[in-house]
Design a protein around this motif. Sequence first.
Motif, PDB file in Angstrom:
ATOM      1  N   GLN A   1       0.802  -1.224   0.000  1.00 16.35           N
ATOM      2  CA  GLN A   1       0.000   0.000   0.000  1.00 16.35           C
ATOM      3  C   GLN A   1       0.838   1.278   0.000  1.00 16.35           C
ATOM      4  O   GLN A   1       0.354   2.337  -0.401  1.00 16.35           O
ATOM      5  N   LYS A   2       2.061   1.182   0.445  1.00 17.85           N
ATOM      6  CA  LYS A   2       2.915   2.364   0.520  1.00 17.85           C
ATOM      7  C   LYS A   2       3.577   2.695  -0.815  1.00 17.85           C
ATOM      8  O   LYS A   2       4.171   3.763  -0.975  1.00 17.85           O
ATOM      9  N   HIS A   3       3.478   1.789  -1.778  1.00 18.93           N
ATOM     10  CA  HIS A   3       4.167   1.970  -3.052  1.00 18.93           C
ATOM     11  C   HIS A   3       3.468   2.994  -3.945  1.00 18.93           C
ATOM     12  O   HIS A   3       2.246   3.058  -3.998  1.00 18.93           O
ATOM     13  N   LYS A   4       4.287   3.752  -4.657  1.00 22.17           N
ATOM     14  CA  LYS A   4       3.801   4.658  -5.703  1.00 22.17           C
ATOM     15  C   LYS A   4       4.602   4.366  -6.962  1.00 22.17           C
ATOM     16  O   LYS A   4       5.824   4.328  -6.932  1.00 22.17           O
ATOM     17  N   THR A   5       3.899   4.160  -8.069  1.00 26.49           N
ATOM     18  CA  THR A   5       4.585   3.998  -9.336  1.00 26.49           C
ATOM     19  C   THR A   5       4.068   5.030 -10.320  1.00 26.49           C
ATOM     20  O   THR A   5       3.161   5.808 -10.000  1.00 26.49           O
TER      21      THR A   5
ATOM     22  N   SER B   1      -0.465   3.240  -5.195  1.00 28.32           N
ATOM     23  CA  SER B   1      -0.915   4.427  -5.930  1.00 28.32           C
ATOM     24  C   SER B   1      -0.165   4.540  -7.257  1.00 28.32           C
ATOM     25  O   SER B   1       1.019   4.200  -7.338  1.00 28.32           O
ATOM     26  N   ILE B   2      -0.870   5.043  -8.270  1.00 26.59           N
ATOM     27  CA  ILE B   2      -0.273   5.221  -9.597  1.00 26.59           C
ATOM     28  C   ILE B   2      -0.387   6.680 -10.006  1.00 26.59           C
ATOM     29  O   ILE B   2      -1.485   7.247 -10.018  1.00 26.59           O
ATOM     30  N   PHE B   3       0.759   7.268 -10.344  1.00 28.73           N
ATOM     31  CA  PHE B   3       0.782   8.648 -10.827  1.00 28.73           C
ATOM     32  C   PHE B   3       0.651   8.639 -12.344  1.00 28.73           C
ATOM     33  O   PHE B   3       1.411   7.972 -13.042  1.00 28.73           O
ATOM     34  N   MET B   4      -0.347   9.375 -12.854  1.00 27.75           N
ATOM     35  CA  MET B   4      -0.611   9.401 -14.289  1.00 27.75           C
ATOM     36  C   MET B   4       0.083  10.595 -14.944  1.00 27.75           C
ATOM     37  O   MET B   4      -0.011  11.717 -14.450  1.00 27.75           O
ATOM     38  N   THR B   5       0.762  10.306 -16.050  1.00 26.02           N
ATOM     39  CA  THR B   5       1.385  11.379 -16.821  1.00 26.02           C
ATOM     40  C   THR B   5       1.431  10.984 -18.291  1.00 26.02           C
ATOM     41  O   THR B   5       1.506   9.804 -18.615  1.00 26.02           O
TER      42      THR B   5
ATOM     43  N   GLU C   1       8.398  15.914 -11.529  1.00 27.40           N
ATOM     44  CA  GLU C   1       7.216  15.322 -10.894  1.00 27.40           C
ATOM     45  C   GLU C   1       7.538  13.963 -10.278  1.00 27.40           C
ATOM     46  O   GLU C   1       7.002  13.610  -9.220  1.00 27.40           O
ATOM     47  N   PHE C   2       8.411  13.207 -10.924  1.00 33.33           N
ATOM     48  CA  PHE C   2       8.841  11.903 -10.416  1.00 33.33           C
ATOM     49  C   PHE C   2       9.417  12.057  -9.005  1.00 33.33           C
ATOM     50  O   PHE C   2       9.111  11.282  -8.097  1.00 33.33           O
ATOM     51  N   LYS C   3      10.238  13.086  -8.816  1.00 28.12           N
ATOM     52  CA  LYS C   3      10.855  13.340  -7.506  1.00 28.12           C
ATOM     53  C   LYS C   3       9.871  13.995  -6.538  1.00 28.12           C
ATOM     54  O   LYS C   3       9.816  13.658  -5.352  1.00 28.12           O
ATOM     55  N   GLN C   4       9.088  14.920  -7.064  1.00 28.15           N
ATOM     56  CA  GLN C   4       8.140  15.666  -6.228  1.00 28.15           C
ATOM     57  C   GLN C   4       7.147  14.736  -5.515  1.00 28.15           C
ATOM     58  O   GLN C   4       6.808  14.945  -4.353  1.00 28.15           O
ATOM     59  N   TYR C   5       6.687  13.694  -6.228  1.00 26.48           N
ATOM     60  CA  TYR C   5       5.672  12.797  -5.672  1.00 26.48           C
ATOM     61  C   TYR C   5       6.265  11.510  -5.080  1.00 26.48           C
ATOM     62  O   TYR C   5       5.538  10.570  -4.790  1.00 26.48           O
ATOM     63  N   ASN C   6       7.579  11.488  -4.925  1.00 21.62           N
ATOM     64  CA  ASN C   6       8.258  10.364  -4.254  1.00 21.62           C
ATOM     65  C   ASN C   6       7.893   9.008  -4.863  1.00 21.62           C
ATOM     66  O   ASN C   6       7.527   8.062  -4.156  1.00 21.62           O
ATOM     67  N   ILE C   7       7.980   8.936  -6.188  1.00 22.61           N
ATOM     68  CA  ILE C   7       7.693   7.682  -6.891  1.00 22.61           C
ATOM     69  C   ILE C   7       8.748   6.655  -6.481  1.00 22.61           C
ATOM     70  O   ILE C   7       9.945   6.944  -6.482  1.00 22.61           O
ATOM     71  N   CYS C   8       8.297   5.433  -6.145  1.00 18.60           N
ATOM     72  CA  CYS C   8       9.266   4.469  -5.609  1.00 18.60           C
ATOM     73  C   CYS C   8       9.579   3.297  -6.545  1.00 18.60           C
ATOM     74  O   CYS C   8      10.368   2.423  -6.189  1.00 18.60           O
ATOM     75  N   SER C   9       8.989   3.286  -7.738  1.00 15.43           N
ATOM     76  CA  SER C   9       9.399   2.270  -8.718  1.00 15.43           C
ATOM     77  C   SER C   9       9.278   2.831 -10.124  1.00 15.43           C
ATOM     78  O   SER C   9       8.458   3.710 -10.391  1.00 15.43           O
ATOM     79  N   PHE C  10      10.119   2.314 -10.998  1.00 18.08           N
ATOM     80  CA  PHE C  10      10.129   2.755 -12.395  1.00 18.08           C
ATOM     81  C   PHE C  10      10.231   1.512 -13.267  1.00 18.08           C
ATOM     82  O   PHE C  10      11.059   0.627 -13.013  1.00 18.08           O
ATOM     83  N   ASN C  11       9.364   1.425 -14.282  1.00 17.89           N
ATOM     84  CA  ASN C  11       9.304   0.245 -15.156  1.00 17.89           C
ATOM     85  C   ASN C  11       9.414   0.713 -16.599  1.00 17.89           C
ATOM     86  O   ASN C  11       8.668   1.598 -17.015  1.00 17.89           O
ATOM     87  N   ALA C  12      10.321   0.124 -17.375  1.00 21.67           N
ATOM     88  CA  ALA C  12      10.523   0.650 -18.727  1.00 21.67           C
ATOM     89  C   ALA C  12      11.192  -0.374 -19.642  1.00 21.67           C
ATOM     90  O   ALA C  12      11.766  -1.368 -19.193  1.00 21.67           O
TER      91      ALA C  12
ATOM     92  N   LYS D   1      12.703   2.323  -4.791  1.00 25.67           N
ATOM     93  CA  LYS D   1      13.018   1.017  -4.212  1.00 25.67           C
ATOM     94  C   LYS D   1      13.541   0.038  -5.269  1.00 25.67           C
ATOM     95  O   LYS D   1      14.416  -0.764  -5.001  1.00 25.67           O
ATOM     96  N   TYR D   2      12.921   0.090  -6.468  1.00 27.26           N
ATOM     97  CA  TYR D   2      13.354  -0.850  -7.504  1.00 27.26           C
ATOM     98  C   TYR D   2      13.023  -0.321  -8.896  1.00 27.26           C
ATOM     99  O   TYR D   2      12.164   0.548  -9.077  1.00 27.26           O
ATOM    100  N   LEU D   3      13.751  -0.856  -9.880  1.00 29.04           N
ATOM    101  CA  LEU D   3      13.486  -0.613 -11.296  1.00 29.04           C
ATOM    102  C   LEU D   3      13.224  -1.964 -11.937  1.00 29.04           C
ATOM    103  O   LEU D   3      13.808  -2.975 -11.536  1.00 29.04           O
ATOM    104  N   THR D   4      12.345  -2.013 -12.943  1.00 31.24           N
ATOM    105  CA  THR D   4      12.197  -3.227 -13.741  1.00 31.24           C
ATOM    106  C   THR D   4      12.417  -2.881 -15.212  1.00 31.24           C
ATOM    107  O   THR D   4      12.103  -1.781 -15.650  1.00 31.24           O
ATOM    108  N   GLN D   5      12.991  -3.837 -15.929  1.00 30.57           N
ATOM    109  CA  GLN D   5      13.224  -3.672 -17.361  1.00 30.57           C
ATOM    110  C   GLN D   5      12.739  -4.923 -18.078  1.00 30.57           C
ATOM    111  O   GLN D   5      13.085  -6.038 -17.710  1.00 30.57           O
ATOM    112  N   ALA D   6      11.898  -4.735 -19.086  1.00 28.72           N
ATOM    113  CA  ALA D   6      11.423  -5.841 -19.922  1.00 28.72           C
ATOM    114  C   ALA D   6      11.173  -5.276 -21.312  1.00 28.72           C
ATOM    115  O   ALA D   6      11.461  -4.110 -21.577  1.00 28.72           O
ATOM    116  N   GLY D   7      10.662  -6.104 -22.216  1.00 30.51           N
ATOM    117  CA  GLY D   7      10.327  -5.608 -23.553  1.00 30.51           C
ATOM    118  C   GLY D   7      11.460  -5.667 -24.547  1.00 30.51           C
ATOM    119  O   GLY D   7      11.413  -5.012 -25.579  1.00 30.51           O
TER     120      GLY D   7
END
Length: 464
Positions: A170-174, A198-202, A214-225, A247-253
């Motif tokens: 529940q504490k995660h924001k992506t 929570s999911i930040f839309m952009t 905005e990524f830093k401002q809203y304390n996003i804790c994961s990035f997927n790309a 906290k973590y990054l994921t890479q796929a695709g």
Amino acid sequence: MFKNLKKFKNRIALFDLNKEYFYNDFLIKKNFLKRKIRKKNIILIICENKIEILFYYITFQLLRSLIVLIDYKTSNDEINKIIKKYKPNLLLTSSTRIKLLNLKYKEKVDVQNEFCIFRLNSDFILNINKKISILIPTSGSMGSSKFVMLSYENLIDNLKKISNYLNINQKHKTICNMPISYSYMISVIHSHIYSGASIFMTNKSIISRDFWKEFKQYNICSFNAVPYAYEIINKLKIKNLFNSHVKYLTQAGGHLNKEIKMNFINNCMKKKIKFYCMYGLTEASPRISYLNPKFLSTKIDSIGKPLRGYKIKIYDNSNQLIKKPNKVGKLFLRGKNIFLGYANSKKDFTKKIKIKPELETGDLGYKDNEGFYYLTARKKRIAKIFGYRIDLSFLEKKMLENGYIIYCKEAKEKLKISFNRKYDKNDLIYSLTKFTNIDQSGFKLNFMKKLPLNKNYKIDRTKV
């Protein structure tokens, strides 16, 4: 899929610069639409990275509608073909877009800012297979109207595995930084909503300063790309982009350049950020395997091991199981995440579906003596450019219909386009970007005075 929503009802599910949706808002909207929509509908969603689109998507999952996803870059002609072919009852898009589509509709069922649910065909009755949840295009952003059919079981099985493995809570924001219609992004969305995160839309690009502000401002804790995004970030000096909240990054695709991957590994280790390399297919709902971060430096080229409950098997050309390590063969997958099949028309989701026990991934690879899997090549003529799957035969056919004789090959994470006629290069690039929705930087043009032939007088694609 989202049975836990009541538990999270007072938490923020989606937010952007101007708006917030709480988990309870999904339940309120579901009950409102339930009174207006009395049967299982087919809804076509023209996906933009806007908070209203994602809000409606989750709500229609709660209503158990059959959801067809397409990217907003899809041409109006192609969208009209899809509507004619699949006969959706409802369409979710902007008022501006429906005018451009020149579509007649019976009523506006609901409105959220610029986006509306339009009722197209309220009289159309269809016995839809109740197992099917969503239809996703097979070839990324290309204009193919062939879709992958994913069931509720497929999606639930995969999202639970992803949520558990990445320990999403529940504490995660992506951040929603990839197209919503892309199966990798859908996987991120599902696993976070399931977990009460929570999911930040952009809709801003990762090359925009505002995106990272905005990524830093809203304390996003994961990035997927996808690999292309990481290549861009590498040029932007990654040290400055990911702060202590990540906290973590994921890479796929697709395959990420080894040198760039090493840069990320080293920087993530310094900042105590976990970097997960993953492998997947839309047909597998979509993520299949992961490489545990502690093996990144020693198994850097590996796609890792399958998620718990999934099995990767390797067969030779005689379809015999390969048990010996380091021997290349065809990769197959077993698991509850295997799709229901392809939809080429509305008939495909009204009939009884026989699920194949194994999915052929189309990739060639091997397993080492420690159980880690590696990819060596693709069996089919499918390329992955900037995370999008491109059917090369389909692209060649589409270009031929428009007067261009070309031959495509993936080379160094670009599409190499070979031809032996004096085309206007600007026109050629324009057509390629139009049919694929891929930026022009993803193409490399290769003019050849004479195209090589094989002994059967056909184009020798290897020599090209």
